[in-house]
Design a protein around this motif. Structure first.
Motif, PDB file in Angstrom:
ATOM      1  N   PHE A  47       0.831  -1.207   0.000  1.00 48.92           N
ATOM      2  CA  PHE A  47       0.000   0.000   0.000  1.00 48.92           C
ATOM      3  C   PHE A  47       0.865   1.257   0.000  1.00 48.92           C
ATOM      4  O   PHE A  47       0.589   2.213  -0.740  1.00 48.92           O
ATOM      5  N   LEU A  48       1.914   1.269   0.830  1.00 53.80           N
ATOM      6  CA  LEU A  48       2.797   2.429   0.895  1.00 53.80           C
ATOM      7  C   LEU A  48       3.523   2.657  -0.428  1.00 53.80           C
ATOM      8  O   LEU A  48       3.683   3.801  -0.874  1.00 53.80           O
ATOM      9  N   LEU A  49       3.954   1.576  -1.061  1.00 59.01           N
ATOM     10  CA  LEU A  49       4.636   1.695  -2.353  1.00 59.01           C
ATOM     11  C   LEU A  49       3.679   2.226  -3.429  1.00 59.01           C
ATOM     12  O   LEU A  49       4.060   3.071  -4.251  1.00 59.01           O
ATOM     13  N   LEU A  50       2.438   1.764  -3.405  1.00 57.69           N
ATOM     14  CA  LEU A  50       1.443   2.247  -4.372  1.00 57.69           C
ATOM     15  C   LEU A  50       1.130   3.726  -4.153  1.00 57.69           C
ATOM     16  O   LEU A  50       1.007   4.492  -5.110  1.00 57.69           O
ATOM     17  N   ILE A  51       1.026   4.121  -2.894  1.00 53.86           N
ATOM     18  CA  ILE A  51       0.742   5.526  -2.580  1.00 53.86           C
ATOM     19  C   ILE A  51       1.927   6.403  -2.990  1.00 53.86           C
ATOM     20  O   ILE A  51       1.751   7.493  -3.546  1.00 53.86           O
ATOM     21  N   ALA A  52       3.149   5.933  -2.689  1.00 56.71           N
ATOM     22  CA  ALA A  52       4.344   6.682  -3.091  1.00 56.71           C
ATOM     23  C   ALA A  52       4.399   6.834  -4.608  1.00 56.71           C
ATOM     24  O   ALA A  52       4.746   7.902  -5.133  1.00 56.71           O
ATOM     25  N   MET A  53       4.052   5.767  -5.316  1.00 56.43           N
ATOM     26  CA  MET A  53       4.032   5.808  -6.780  1.00 56.43           C
ATOM     27  C   MET A  53       2.993   6.811  -7.278  1.00 56.43           C
ATOM     28  O   MET A  53       3.250   7.584  -8.213  1.00 56.43           O
ATOM     29  N   ALA A  54       1.823   6.823  -6.653  1.00 56.17           N
ATOM     30  CA  ALA A  54       0.753   7.724  -7.073  1.00 56.17           C
ATOM     31  C   ALA A  54       1.113   9.184  -6.813  1.00 56.17           C
ATOM     32  O   ALA A  54       0.822  10.060  -7.642  1.00 56.17           O
ATOM     33  N   LEU A  55       1.746   9.450  -5.687  1.00 52.47           N
ATOM     34  CA  LEU A  55       2.079  10.828  -5.320  1.00 52.47           C
ATOM     35  C   LEU A  55       3.330  11.341  -6.019  1.00 52.47           C
ATOM     36  O   LEU A  55       3.427  12.530  -6.346  1.00 52.47           O
ATOM     37  N   GLU A  56       4.311  10.448  -6.254  1.00 52.81           N
ATOM     38  CA  GLU A  56       5.604  10.895  -6.775  1.00 52.81           C
ATOM     39  C   GLU A  56       5.873  10.442  -8.212  1.00 52.81           C
ATOM     40  O   GLU A  56       6.883  10.817  -8.796  1.00 52.81           O
ATOM     41  N   ARG A  57       5.011   9.594  -8.751  1.00 51.58           N
ATOM     42  CA  ARG A  57       5.149   9.079 -10.114  1.00 51.58           C
ATOM     43  C   ARG A  57       6.365   8.176 -10.298  1.00 51.58           C
ATOM     44  O   ARG A  57       6.689   7.794 -11.421  1.00 51.58           O
ATOM     45  N   SER A  58       7.035   7.836  -9.214  1.00 54.13           N
ATOM     46  CA  SER A  58       8.190   6.941  -9.299  1.00 54.13           C
ATOM     47  C   SER A  58       8.540   6.422  -7.918  1.00 54.13           C
ATOM     48  O   SER A  58       8.392   7.138  -6.920  1.00 54.13           O
ATOM     49  N   ILE A  59       8.990   5.166  -7.866  1.00 48.07           N
ATOM     50  CA  ILE A  59       9.511   4.613  -6.611  1.00 48.07           C
ATOM     51  C   ILE A  59      10.916   4.059  -6.847  1.00 48.07           C
ATOM     52  O   ILE A  59      11.409   3.232  -6.090  1.00 48.07           O
ATOM     53  N   HIS A  60      11.551   4.570  -7.910  1.00 52.12           N
ATOM     54  CA  HIS A  60      12.870   4.061  -8.300  1.00 52.12           C
ATOM     55  C   HIS A  60      13.936   4.396  -7.259  1.00 52.12           C
ATOM     56  O   HIS A  60      13.985   5.502  -6.733  1.00 52.12           O
ATOM     57  N   ILE A  61      14.769   3.415  -6.968  1.00 50.89           N
ATOM     58  CA  ILE A  61      15.954   3.588  -6.126  1.00 50.89           C
ATOM     59  C   ILE A  61      17.158   3.096  -6.932  1.00 50.89           C
ATOM     60  O   ILE A  61      17.129   1.980  -7.463  1.00 50.89           O
ATOM     61  N   LYS A  62      18.190   3.908  -7.051  1.00 55.37           N
ATOM     62  CA  LYS A  62      19.366   3.519  -7.824  1.00 55.37           C
ATOM     63  C   LYS A  62      20.064   2.311  -7.202  1.00 55.37           C
ATOM     64  O   LYS A  62      20.069   2.154  -5.986  1.00 55.37           O
ATOM     65  N   ARG A  63      20.641   1.489  -8.059  1.00 50.77           N
ATOM     66  CA  ARG A  63      21.279   0.250  -7.608  1.00 50.77           C
ATOM     67  C   ARG A  63      22.362   0.524  -6.562  1.00 50.77           C
ATOM     68  O   ARG A  63      22.503  -0.231  -5.604  1.00 50.77           O
ATOM     69  N   LYS A  64      23.113   1.594  -6.729  1.00 52.41           N
ATOM     70  CA  LYS A  64      24.202   1.896  -5.803  1.00 52.41           C
ATOM     71  C   LYS A  64      23.705   2.251  -4.400  1.00 52.41           C
ATOM     72  O   LYS A  64      24.473   2.232  -3.442  1.00 52.41           O
ATOM     73  N   ASP A  65      22.407   2.565  -4.282  1.00 54.25           N
ATOM     74  CA  ASP A  65      21.838   2.944  -2.980  1.00 54.25           C
ATOM     75  C   ASP A  65      21.105   1.789  -2.296  1.00 54.25           C
ATOM     76  O   ASP A  65      20.606   1.956  -1.181  1.00 54.25           O
ATOM     77  N   VAL A  66      21.018   0.654  -2.965  1.00 52.47           N
ATOM     78  CA  VAL A  66      20.234  -0.466  -2.437  1.00 52.47           C
ATOM     79  C   VAL A  66      20.809  -0.990  -1.121  1.00 52.47           C
ATOM     80  O   VAL A  66      20.065  -1.237  -0.159  1.00 52.47           O
ATOM     81  N   PHE A  67      22.119  -1.180  -1.051  1.00 52.29           N
ATOM     82  CA  PHE A  67      22.723  -1.701   0.179  1.00 52.29           C
ATOM     83  C   PHE A  67      22.486  -0.741   1.341  1.00 52.29           C
ATOM     84  O   PHE A  67      22.158  -1.167   2.462  1.00 52.29           O
ATOM     85  N   HIS A  68      22.639   0.547   1.070  1.00 52.39           N
ATOM     86  CA  HIS A  68      22.373   1.568   2.097  1.00 52.39           C
ATOM     87  C   HIS A  68      20.917   1.479   2.555  1.00 52.39           C
ATOM     88  O   HIS A  68      20.619   1.546   3.757  1.00 52.39           O
ATOM     89  N   LEU A  69      20.009   1.298   1.601  1.00 56.87           N
ATOM     90  CA  LEU A  69      18.589   1.187   1.919  1.00 56.87           C
ATOM     91  C   LEU A  69      18.308  -0.044   2.781  1.00 56.87           C
ATOM     92  O   LEU A  69      17.468   0.001   3.697  1.00 56.87           O
ATOM     93  N   ILE A  70      19.010  -1.137   2.523  1.00 54.72           N
ATOM     94  CA  ILE A  70      18.837  -2.363   3.314  1.00 54.72           C
ATOM     95  C   ILE A  70      19.245  -2.118   4.765  1.00 54.72           C
ATOM     96  O   ILE A  70      18.535  -2.517   5.701  1.00 54.72           O
TER      97      ILE A  70
END
Length: 304
Positions: A47-70
């Protein structure tokens, strides 16, 4: 949206978060805090991902930031959310809310350690004052409580506050690059994975064995505390600014204490009231001077 409408919604969110300290207790009677949190997060995340997509038109996270996000997800969701439910399970809603409210102090300590902020006497004085109030609360003796559970809950409560204090320090670089809503949406999804793995295949069958009270507590946590609360909060930050939004966080422990006294008939000791006032004085001194990038996004709240 008019300003008064946004502020009314933020007030509703604070009431929801405050009452969750009591309502959440009903959710961890039949199942463990880890199971409760796993179900809550795995349902809320899409639900949060869908809402973020609707409000921001993107939920993309760059590959280099994935480990930091984890890493951010492990601290802000896996650890914090599990610790917070354990705290709620073992100690009173009053003590849980007041203990977790000192997380900004740990944010300041970690920010100094990671050199995101400079040392100041005002921050030191504010921290000492806040910790003094915390000690007063911890010294309260409730003869009706299991002292072993209180000790366990208190230790976990401090770990909860520490993990939530560390979260904004780790998340700030990602929030600066993307948005708080996008980061928290992905953090919820990623942070839920270890919890689901810990719960095992039984997570599929757990919901079918819960009674009505447990289900209501779970649904409340999913749709009101997590989805409505987080989305409204970050929209508030965008609409009226982080500083104006964060003022409402000081009402969360007050709401938690008041609701626990009325609904759960928790006895409120004068020592807890005095300790709470001292904590807020200390927090005000710490947060009043903060003008760093962490404070620009300022989401070190008591989110449950």
């Amino acid at each position: 949206m008019k300003r008064w409408t946004m502020e009314l919604l933020l007030l509703i969110v604070v009431v929801i978060w405050g009452t969750n300290y009591t309502i959440g207790k009903y959710g961890v009677i039949e199942i463990t805090p880890v199971e409760f949190t796993a179900i809550r997060m795995i349902i809320a995340a899409p639900f949060l991902l869908l809402i973020a997509m609707a409000l921001e038109r993107s939920i993309h996270i760059k590959r280099k930031d994935v480990f930091h996000l984890i890493i951010v997800s492990m601290v802000g969701v896996t650890l914090y959310q599990s610790f917070s439910m354990l705290t709620i399970k073992y100690i009173s809603a009053t003590n849980a809310s007041l203990l977790i409210s000192i997380s900004p102090i740990f944010t300041m300590i970690f920010s100094l350690f990671f050199k995101q902020e400079k040392f100041s006497k005002q921050k030191l004085i504010g921290s000492v004052i806040a910790f003094t109030g915390t000690i007063l609360i911890l010294l309260v003796h409730d003869p009706s409580s299991n002292q072993k559970n209180v000790m366990i809950g208190t230790i976990i409560g401090i770990l909860t506050s520490m993990s939530w204090g560390l979260y904004p320090i780790l998340a700030t670089p990602l929030v600066n690059k993307y948005s708080a809503l996008r980061v928290i949406a992905w953090s919820t999804m990623i942070g839920a994975i270890p919890l689901v793995l810990l719960t095992g295949s039984s997570i599929v069958f757990i919901p079918f064995h819960l009674n009505q009270t447990s289900w209501l507590a779970l649904l409340y946590a999913i749709f009101f505390v997590t989805i409505f609360g987080l989305v409204t909060w970050y929209v508030g930050v965008q609409k009226i600014g982080a500083t104006n939004t964060m003022v409402y966080m000081f009402l969360t422990p007050f709401t938690a204490v008041l609701f626990a006294a009325i609904w759960a008939k928790e006895h409120i000791y004068i020592q807890q009231v005095v300790g709470g006032i001292i904590i807020f004085i200390g927090l005000w001194l710490v947060k009043h001077q903060r003008k760093t990038r962490v404070n620009e996004h300022d989401y070190d709240s008591n989110i449950l």
